[in-house]
Design a protein around this motif. Structure first.
Motif, PDB file in Angstrom:
ATOM      1  N   THR A 264     -37.819  -9.545  18.627  1.00 48.26           N
ATOM      2  CA  THR A 264     -39.292  -9.345  17.394  1.00 48.26           C
ATOM      3  C   THR A 264     -40.655  -8.833  17.392  1.00 48.26           C
ATOM      4  O   THR A 264     -40.366  -8.455  17.330  1.00 48.26           O
ATOM      5  CB  THR A 264     -39.004 -11.346  17.443  1.00 48.26           C
ATOM      6  OG1 THR A 264     -39.473 -11.755  18.888  1.00 48.26           O
ATOM      7  CG2 THR A 264     -37.692 -11.817  17.196  1.00 48.26           C
TER       8      THR A 264
ATOM      9  N   LYS B 223     -40.360 -12.592  11.309  1.00 52.92           N
ATOM     10  CA  LYS B 223     -40.476 -12.339  13.296  1.00 52.92           C
ATOM     11  C   LYS B 223     -40.728 -13.508  13.671  1.00 52.92           C
ATOM     12  O   LYS B 223     -39.884 -14.283  14.933  1.00 52.92           O
ATOM     13  CB  LYS B 223     -40.904 -11.543  13.997  1.00 52.92           C
ATOM     14  CG  LYS B 223     -41.008 -10.311  13.366  1.00 52.92           C
ATOM     15  CD  LYS B 223     -38.970  -9.537  13.579  1.00 52.92           C
ATOM     16  CE  LYS B 223     -39.387  -8.254  13.614  1.00 52.92           C
ATOM     17  NZ  LYS B 223     -38.619  -7.593  14.035  1.00 52.92           N
TER      18      LYS B 223
ATOM     19  N   ASP C 179     -34.780  -8.747   8.316  1.00 45.42           N
ATOM     20  CA  ASP C 179     -34.885  -8.774   9.456  1.00 45.42           C
ATOM     21  C   ASP C 179     -34.691 -10.620   9.692  1.00 45.42           C
ATOM     22  O   ASP C 179     -33.762 -10.303  10.117  1.00 45.42           O
ATOM     23  CB  ASP C 179     -36.620  -8.814   9.583  1.00 45.42           C
ATOM     24  CG  ASP C 179     -37.595  -7.941   9.843  1.00 45.42           C
ATOM     25  OD1 ASP C 179     -37.058  -6.931   8.513  1.00 45.42           O
ATOM     26  OD2 ASP C 179     -38.227  -7.504  10.891  1.00 45.42           O
TER      27      ASP C 179
END
Length: 302
Positions: free
Chosen positions: A174, A192, A147
């Motif tokens: 996100t 995120k 991520d």
């Protein structure tokens, strides 16, 4: 139902929409090229489709970069679905966002085929439900690598190879997980939240290069892998979803429309911001401890 409560068409599977009512001009992204990580399934697939639908008479090529957790056959099948439904060009490429060399190769292939890249959507992600105490060191690290580090890797490669000299738009997908400390989501929420911070830094540093950078945070979205993983808790979660101000979960098409806005000329003066699309859920939704209790002792698989 009034026009203000209209819910756009969507399907739960990774298939294209059977019909589509256009938001904005049908050719608002004519002749633009988008590079989308995680574009082979779920929200990423619908984002790819909606952006591809915004070209007129095949004048807008689109490159979808499918993340490496899909087999080659599935990547090709996804690309065929998108091309058949939209009439636009789609190039499936293999990318592991944790490995800059694979990103460089995919970007070079895209530039060779289409000549430019106007839009980057960072959608590649890894997630699962797990209590913090059950997270292995490797599981936590892997999610941040995919991520957070993956978003940086892809953004930097695109910046160096094209965007620095030509400008463009970046949208980072996100989540709202970190806003109130979502149960079983320490790893994803942390990853995120870091991307949201990255969005602001990049918007400030790259604004002078005519690059806009924004984040988009979806809430509970039907037809996604994450939503399917909660399927066994559907009965328990039903009351939980009633806490959402709009009284329902969202759709992949609604998330794609948010991306469409951010990458379109309609958002030409929007940068460094976070667009939350969750029906107001993060304002009212509480951690459903009882519904999640059965999952609390399950360790991560990674």
């Amino acid at each position: 139902m009034s026009e203000y409560s209209h819910i756009p068409e969507d399907v739960g599977t990774d298939d294209c929409l059977l019909k589509y009512s256009y938001i904005f001009s049908p050719d608002i992204l004519k002749e633009k090229v988008a590079f989308i990580t995680g574009g082979g399934s779920g929200i990423g697939f619908r984002i790819a489709e909606i952006l591809m639908r915004k070209g007129e008479e095949a004048l807008k090529p689109l490159c979808v970069a499918f993340s490496s957790n899909q087999h080659l056959f599935l990547k090709i099948q996804s690309a065929k679905k998108l091309t058949a439904a939209t009439g636009q060009r789609c190039l499936p490429v293999s990318v592991d966002v944790r490995q800059p060399a694979t990103i460089i190769a995919a970007v070079e292939e895209t530039l060779q085929k289409f000549g430019k890249i106007d839009i980057l959507v960072n959608g590649a992600a890894g997630n699962f439900l797990c209590p913090a105490s059950g997270l292995s060191f490797n599981a936590f690290k892997t999610v941040l690598e995919i991520d957070t580090i993956g978003t940086f890797n892809t953004s930097k490669v695109l910046y160096q190879r094209w965007l620095k000299d030509h400008g463009g738009v970046i949208v980072n997908i996100t989540a709202t997980l970190s806003y109130r400390g979502q149960i079983l989501q320490l790893h994803a929420g942390t990853a995120k939240a870091a991307i949201d911070a990255m969005t602001k830094h990049l918007a400030v540093e790259w604004g002078a290069d005519n690059i806009r950078v924004n984040s988009l945070a979806p809430g509970p979205i039907s037809g996604t892998e994450g939503f399917r993983k909660l399927g066994g808790l559907a009965k328990s979660m039903a009351d939980h979803y009633k806490l959402i101000p709009l009284q329902r979960v969202g759709t992949k098409t609604e998330i794609a429309h948010g991306v469409l806005y951010l990458v379109s000329p309609a958002a030409s003066y929007v940068t460094g911001t976070l667009l939350v699309i969750d029906g107001g859920h993060w304002l009212t939704g509480a951690n459903n401890m009882s519904a999640m209790q059965a999952l609390l002792q399950k360790p991560a698989k990674l």
